[in-house]
Design a protein around this motif. Structure first.
Motif, PDB file in Angstrom:
ATOM      1  N   LEU A   1     -72.036 -45.233  55.939  1.00 37.79           N
ATOM      2  CA  LEU A   1     -72.273 -43.833  56.278  1.00 37.79           C
ATOM      3  C   LEU A   1     -73.366 -43.234  55.416  1.00 37.79           C
ATOM      4  CD1 LEU A   1     -68.586 -42.649  56.757  1.00 37.79           C
ATOM      5  CD2 LEU A   1     -70.286 -43.064  58.534  1.00 37.79           C
ATOM      6  N   ALA A   2     -73.380 -43.543  54.125  1.00 36.70           N
ATOM      7  CA  ALA A   2     -74.400 -42.993  53.234  1.00 36.70           C
ATOM      8  C   ALA A   2     -75.798 -43.455  53.643  1.00 36.70           C
ATOM      9  CB  ALA A   2     -74.121 -43.391  51.796  1.00 36.70           C
ATOM     10  N   SER A   3     -75.924 -44.687  54.110  1.00 37.52           N
ATOM     11  CA  SER A   3     -77.238 -45.180  54.511  1.00 37.52           C
ATOM     12  C   SER A   3     -77.732 -44.503  55.787  1.00 37.52           C
ATOM     13  CB  SER A   3     -77.215 -46.702  54.674  1.00 37.52           C
ATOM     14  OG  SER A   3     -76.270 -47.101  55.652  1.00 37.52           O
ATOM     15  N   ILE A   4     -76.797 -44.157  56.690  1.00 31.19           N
ATOM     16  CA  ILE A   4     -77.195 -43.386  57.869  1.00 31.19           C
ATOM     17  C   ILE A   4     -77.708 -42.019  57.416  1.00 31.19           C
ATOM     18  CG2 ILE A   4     -76.347 -42.205  59.922  1.00 31.19           C
ATOM     19  CD1 ILE A   4     -76.676 -45.104  60.458  1.00 31.19           C
ATOM     20  N   GLY A   5     -77.016 -41.407  56.468  1.00 33.22           N
ATOM     21  CA  GLY A   5     -77.498 -40.152  55.915  1.00 33.22           C
ATOM     22  C   GLY A   5     -78.868 -40.303  55.277  1.00 33.22           C
ATOM     23  N   TRP A   6     -79.052 -41.404  54.553  1.00 36.76           N
ATOM     24  CA  TRP A   6     -80.354 -41.697  53.931  1.00 36.76           C
ATOM     25  C   TRP A   6     -81.457 -41.775  54.987  1.00 36.76           C
ATOM     26  CZ3 TRP A   6     -83.463 -45.997  54.805  1.00 36.76           C
ATOM     27  CH2 TRP A   6     -84.506 -46.220  53.886  1.00 36.76           C
ATOM     28  N   MET A   7     -81.189 -42.504  56.085  1.00 36.35           N
ATOM     29  CA  MET A   7     -82.195 -42.657  57.130  1.00 36.35           C
ATOM     30  C   MET A   7     -82.550 -41.306  57.741  1.00 36.35           C
ATOM     31  SD  MET A   7     -82.062 -44.776  60.722  1.00 36.35           S
ATOM     32  CE  MET A   7     -81.071 -43.511  61.513  1.00 36.35           C
ATOM     33  N   PHE A   8     -81.519 -40.478  57.994  1.00 42.37           N
ATOM     34  CA  PHE A   8     -81.788 -39.194  58.623  1.00 42.37           C
ATOM     35  C   PHE A   8     -82.478 -38.241  57.651  1.00 42.37           C
ATOM     36  CE2 PHE A   8     -80.651 -35.980  61.875  1.00 42.37           C
ATOM     37  CZ  PHE A   8     -81.090 -36.723  62.956  1.00 42.37           C
ATOM     38  N   ALA A   9     -82.157 -38.333  56.369  1.00 36.00           N
ATOM     39  CA  ALA A   9     -82.841 -37.518  55.373  1.00 36.00           C
ATOM     40  C   ALA A   9     -84.328 -37.862  55.331  1.00 36.00           C
ATOM     41  CB  ALA A   9     -82.211 -37.720  54.002  1.00 36.00           C
ATOM     42  N   ARG A  10     -84.643 -39.149  55.425  1.00 36.69           N
ATOM     43  CA  ARG A  10     -86.052 -39.556  55.446  1.00 36.69           C
ATOM     44  C   ARG A  10     -86.756 -39.000  56.666  1.00 36.69           C
ATOM     45  NH1 ARG A  10     -88.618 -43.172  52.805  1.00 36.69           N
ATOM     46  NH2 ARG A  10     -89.583 -44.069  54.667  1.00 36.69           N
ATOM     47  N   PHE A  11     -86.069 -39.004  57.792  1.00 34.25           N
ATOM     48  CA  PHE A  11     -86.668 -38.459  59.004  1.00 34.25           C
ATOM     49  C   PHE A  11     -86.908 -36.960  58.848  1.00 34.25           C
ATOM     50  CE2 PHE A  11     -87.077 -36.965  63.285  1.00 34.25           C
ATOM     51  CZ  PHE A  11     -87.746 -37.991  63.933  1.00 34.25           C
ATOM     52  N   ALA A  12     -85.893 -36.261  58.305  1.00 35.50           N
ATOM     53  CA  ALA A  12     -86.024 -34.820  58.116  1.00 35.50           C
ATOM     54  C   ALA A  12     -87.145 -34.486  57.151  1.00 35.50           C
ATOM     55  CB  ALA A  12     -84.706 -34.239  57.619  1.00 35.50           C
ATOM     56  N   ALA A  13     -87.356 -35.367  56.168  1.00 33.06           N
ATOM     57  CA  ALA A  13     -88.376 -35.111  55.157  1.00 33.06           C
ATOM     58  C   ALA A  13     -89.787 -35.145  55.727  1.00 33.06           C
ATOM     59  CB  ALA A  13     -88.260 -36.120  54.023  1.00 33.06           C
ATOM     60  N   ARG A  14     -89.951 -35.695  56.927  1.00 28.93           N
ATOM     61  CA  ARG A  14     -91.276 -35.703  57.558  1.00 28.93           C
ATOM     62  C   ARG A  14     -91.581 -34.372  58.221  1.00 28.93           C
ATOM     63  NH1 ARG A  14     -89.396 -40.916  59.729  1.00 28.93           N
ATOM     64  NH2 ARG A  14     -90.000 -42.493  58.230  1.00 28.93           N
ATOM     65  N   HIS A  15     -90.552 -33.510  58.324  1.00 27.01           N
ATOM     66  CA  HIS A  15     -90.756 -32.226  58.962  1.00 27.01           C
ATOM     67  C   HIS A  15     -91.608 -31.345  58.061  1.00 27.01           C
ATOM     68  CE1 HIS A  15     -90.019 -28.515  61.043  1.00 27.01           C
ATOM     69  NE2 HIS A  15     -89.386 -29.182  61.979  1.00 27.01           N
ATOM     70  N   PRO A  16     -92.578 -30.609  58.633  1.00 25.94           N
ATOM     71  CA  PRO A  16     -93.372 -29.701  57.808  1.00 25.94           C
ATOM     72  C   PRO A  16     -92.477 -28.733  57.045  1.00 25.94           C
ATOM     73  CG  PRO A  16     -94.309 -29.898  60.003  1.00 25.94           C
ATOM     74  CD  PRO A  16     -92.984 -30.610  60.026  1.00 25.94           C
ATOM     75  N   GLY A  17     -92.686 -28.645  55.737  1.00 25.19           N
ATOM     76  CA  GLY A  17     -91.919 -27.722  54.917  1.00 25.19           C
ATOM     77  C   GLY A  17     -90.671 -28.315  54.329  1.00 25.19           C
ATOM     78  N   VAL A  18     -90.345 -29.547  54.667  1.00 21.14           N
ATOM     79  CA  VAL A  18     -89.144 -30.181  54.133  1.00 21.14           C
ATOM     80  C   VAL A  18     -89.569 -31.427  53.385  1.00 21.14           C
ATOM     81  CG1 VAL A  18     -86.896 -31.159  54.653  1.00 21.14           C
ATOM     82  CG2 VAL A  18     -87.831 -29.366  56.107  1.00 21.14           C
ATOM     83  N   THR A  19     -89.123 -31.568  52.140  1.00 20.89           N
ATOM     84  CA  THR A  19     -89.487 -32.745  51.367  1.00 20.89           C
ATOM     85  C   THR A  19     -88.281 -33.276  50.626  1.00 20.89           C
ATOM     86  OG1 THR A  19     -90.068 -31.496  49.394  1.00 20.89           O
ATOM     87  CG2 THR A  19     -91.832 -31.887  50.976  1.00 20.89           C
ATOM     88  N   LEU A  20     -88.295 -34.549  50.338  1.00 19.96           N
ATOM     89  CA  LEU A  20     -87.304 -35.078  49.415  1.00 19.96           C
ATOM     90  C   LEU A  20     -87.583 -34.506  48.028  1.00 19.96           C
ATOM     91  CD1 LEU A  20     -87.265 -38.798  50.555  1.00 19.96           C
ATOM     92  CD2 LEU A  20     -85.387 -37.180  50.769  1.00 19.96           C
ATOM     93  N   GLY A  21     -86.553 -34.303  47.273  1.00 20.56           N
ATOM     94  CA  GLY A  21     -86.707 -33.698  45.955  1.00 20.56           C
ATOM     95  C   GLY A  21     -87.662 -34.476  45.069  1.00 20.56           C
ATOM     96  N   GLU A  22     -88.259 -33.791  44.121  1.00 20.04           N
ATOM     97  CA  GLU A  22     -89.238 -34.427  43.257  1.00 20.04           C
ATOM     98  C   GLU A  22     -88.640 -35.599  42.487  1.00 20.04           C
ATOM     99  OE1 GLU A  22     -90.907 -31.501  40.764  1.00 20.04           O
ATOM    100  OE2 GLU A  22     -91.891 -30.388  42.357  1.00 20.04           O
ATOM    101  N   LYS A  23     -87.334 -35.506  42.166  1.00 17.92           N
ATOM    102  CA  LYS A  23     -86.696 -36.562  41.402  1.00 17.92           C
ATOM    103  C   LYS A  23     -86.087 -37.636  42.300  1.00 17.92           C
ATOM    104  CE  LYS A  23     -85.546 -33.522  37.531  1.00 17.92           C
ATOM    105  NZ  LYS A  23     -84.456 -32.963  36.685  1.00 17.92           N
ATOM    106  N   ALA A  24     -86.202 -37.438  43.616  1.00 16.23           N
ATOM    107  CA  ALA A  24     -85.599 -38.391  44.534  1.00 16.23           C
ATOM    108  C   ALA A  24     -86.316 -39.731  44.460  1.00 16.23           C
ATOM    109  CB  ALA A  24     -85.654 -37.854  45.960  1.00 16.23           C
ATOM    110  N   ASP A  25     -85.555 -40.788  44.549  1.00 17.26           N
ATOM    111  CA  ASP A  25     -86.104 -42.132  44.559  1.00 17.26           C
ATOM    112  C   ASP A  25     -85.745 -42.751  45.900  1.00 17.26           C
ATOM    113  OD1 ASP A  25     -86.910 -44.701  44.264  1.00 17.26           O
ATOM    114  OD2 ASP A  25     -85.694 -45.128  42.480  1.00 17.26           O
ATOM    115  N   ALA A  26     -86.718 -42.856  46.790  1.00 10.58           N
ATOM    116  CA  ALA A  26     -86.461 -43.351  48.144  1.00 10.58           C
ATOM    117  C   ALA A  26     -86.004 -44.798  48.148  1.00 10.58           C
ATOM    118  CB  ALA A  26     -87.719 -43.193  49.000  1.00 10.58           C
TER     119      ALA A  26
END
Length: 452
Positions: free
Chosen positions: A230-255
């Protein structure tokens, strides 16, 4: 057909298969929609045939109804015409009172307009249109248009999914692709793939899962679950969301944090390793040895994302989660940490994004629009644009139950089991012309506070 002086806009009703369909999210325990349509017909304007009922996308839940009818393993091609018509029959049989109410409404001289959304792209099929008209009477269809106008351009209406990368179609004006053997099929947007291959499976145990809006809230809930599947599905969707203009993974995030964790488990657990390496060879690189697979997945987040999408498309629903169900995440990848952390200062949720869409339409050069109505987000909104005094944006939200965005930070999957615990607010927007401009207001037909 002449224009009507009163326009009623509703959206995101998501009619499924009725009482026989456990996944039907439309609120119909008291036949609310049929009652609403009958109330419109019985009004003075309705009796005079002065109303247009404009259903602004996602009226019909093709993506979830009759899940057994769509069997193609594809990330690109959705239903054939025959499959869409079979799904529609389940909806027509599940909600006969709604379609009878629509027929009586139009028989009184009123107009019914259905605009296609991302969940009912199936409306593009001529056979689907014919079946709907047979059940509900005369219907106008809005297909492939980003925007529709009423009142000579002073009212602008759009469902809005084309502004959402997860639910955007590459060819919305003509969303058809060639399937196996050259069979014509509908284009599948990424959000439909996610719905069909993951959310529908998740909803079997957690009926409210598909009602979580904005969608970023769902992956935050997944991130709090201590299983890697489940966490990896969340990870995948977070990466997708991060491509949206104005949305980024946190500066300390490690993809690469989650991919490295995944590879560690693949190396330590023979069964998990064999399954994932087998999928990698089947879908990405048939000649790769174990070492190459591990290095690719640990070192390149896009490679893991590509594998997950391929597995979601090519394997039965829930296959990815089942393969990793016994693999714990540990304490480093939960919501607010590492990979799944969003930069709060740059987070843009669906509600704020759609306000920007509306503002752009109301303030663009040459626009005479006074009112914009959008759907899609399931988030009711009534907003005055400060940069354009007197101009308004409305979003009636959905005719499904919802969760308050402010409360979603505490939700866990276990909370999604009892759908009846959540509230609903069945809203609509009424627009008419007045001597000084359009008269527009958002009204509520029925509401329930829920018990969560």
């Amino acid at each position: 057909m002449s224009a009507k002086p009163v326009v009623i806009v509703i959206s995101d009703l998501h009619l499924g298969g009725g009482a026989a369909d456990k996944g039907d999210d439309h609120v119909f325990d008291q036949q609310q929609l049929a009652g609403f349509i009958d109330t419109l017909r019985a009004s003075d304007d309705g009796q005079a045939g002065r109303i247009e009922l404009y259903i602004n996308g996602d009226f019909l839940e093709f993506a979830q109804v009759g899940q057994h009818l769509y069997t193609l393993r594809s990330a690109d091609a959705w239903c054939s015409e025959g499959e869409s018509r079979a799904k529609l029959k389940l909806i027509l049989d599940g909600h006969p009172e709604v379609f009878a109410a629509l027929k009586a409404f139009s028989a009184a001289g009123n107009r019914v307009t259905l605009a296609a959304g991302n969940h009912d792209v199936d409306l593009f099929w001529e056979g689907v249109q014919a079946d709907l008209r047979a059940a509900a009477g005369p219907i106008d269809f809005v297909l492939g248009a980003d925007w529709t106008s009423r009142f000579d351009g002073r009212l602008r209406i759009a469902h809005g999914h084309q502004h959402d990368l997860a639910n955007q179609f590459r060819h919305w004006a003509h969303p058809f692709v060639s399937g196996p053997g050259g069979e014509q099929r509908l284009e599948m947007c990424p959000g439909t793939l996610f719905m069909v291959k993951f959310v529908n499976w998740l909803e079997g145990n957690y009926p409210f899962a598909d009602n979580i809006k904005p969608v970023s809230a769902l992956w935050r809930i997944l991130a709090r679950e201590n299983t890697l599947g489940l966490a990896s599905i969340g990870w995948m969707f977070a990466r997708f969301a991060a491509r949206h203009p104005g949305v980024t993974l946190g500066e300390k995030a490690d993809a690469r944090a989650l991919p490295r964790k995944l590879v560690e488990i693949m190396q330590a657990d023979d069964a998990i390793g064999a399954t994932l390496r087998g999928w990698y060879r089947s879908y990405l690189d048939g000649s790769a040895d174990d070492e190459k697979i591990h290095a690719a997945l640990a070192g390149d987040p896009e490679r893991l994302e590509a594998l997950m999408i391929a597995v979601m498309a090519g394997e039965p629903p829930g296959a990815w989660e089942a393969a990793l169900a016994k693999a714990p995440v540990g304490g480093t990848l939960g919501a607010g940490h590492g990979t799944l952390q969003l930069a709060e200062s740059q987070k843009v949720d669906d509600k704020l994004l759609f306000r920007e869409v509306a503002k752009a339409e109301l303030t663009r050069a040459g626009s005479i629009a006074e009112v914009v109505v959008l759907g899609h987000t399931h988030c009711p909104d009534d907003w005055s644009v400060s940069e354009a005094p007197g101009k308004r944006y409305f979003n009636p939200g959905s005719w499904t139950r919802y969760a308050e965005i402010g409360k979603q930070t505490k939700l866990r999957l276990a909370d999604l089991k009892n759908e009846a615990a959540f509230p609903y607010s069945l809203n609509y927007v009424r627009i008419s012309a007045g001597p000084a401009g359009l008269n527009a207001q958002m009204l509520t037909h029925a509401r329930c506070a829920g018990g969560l």
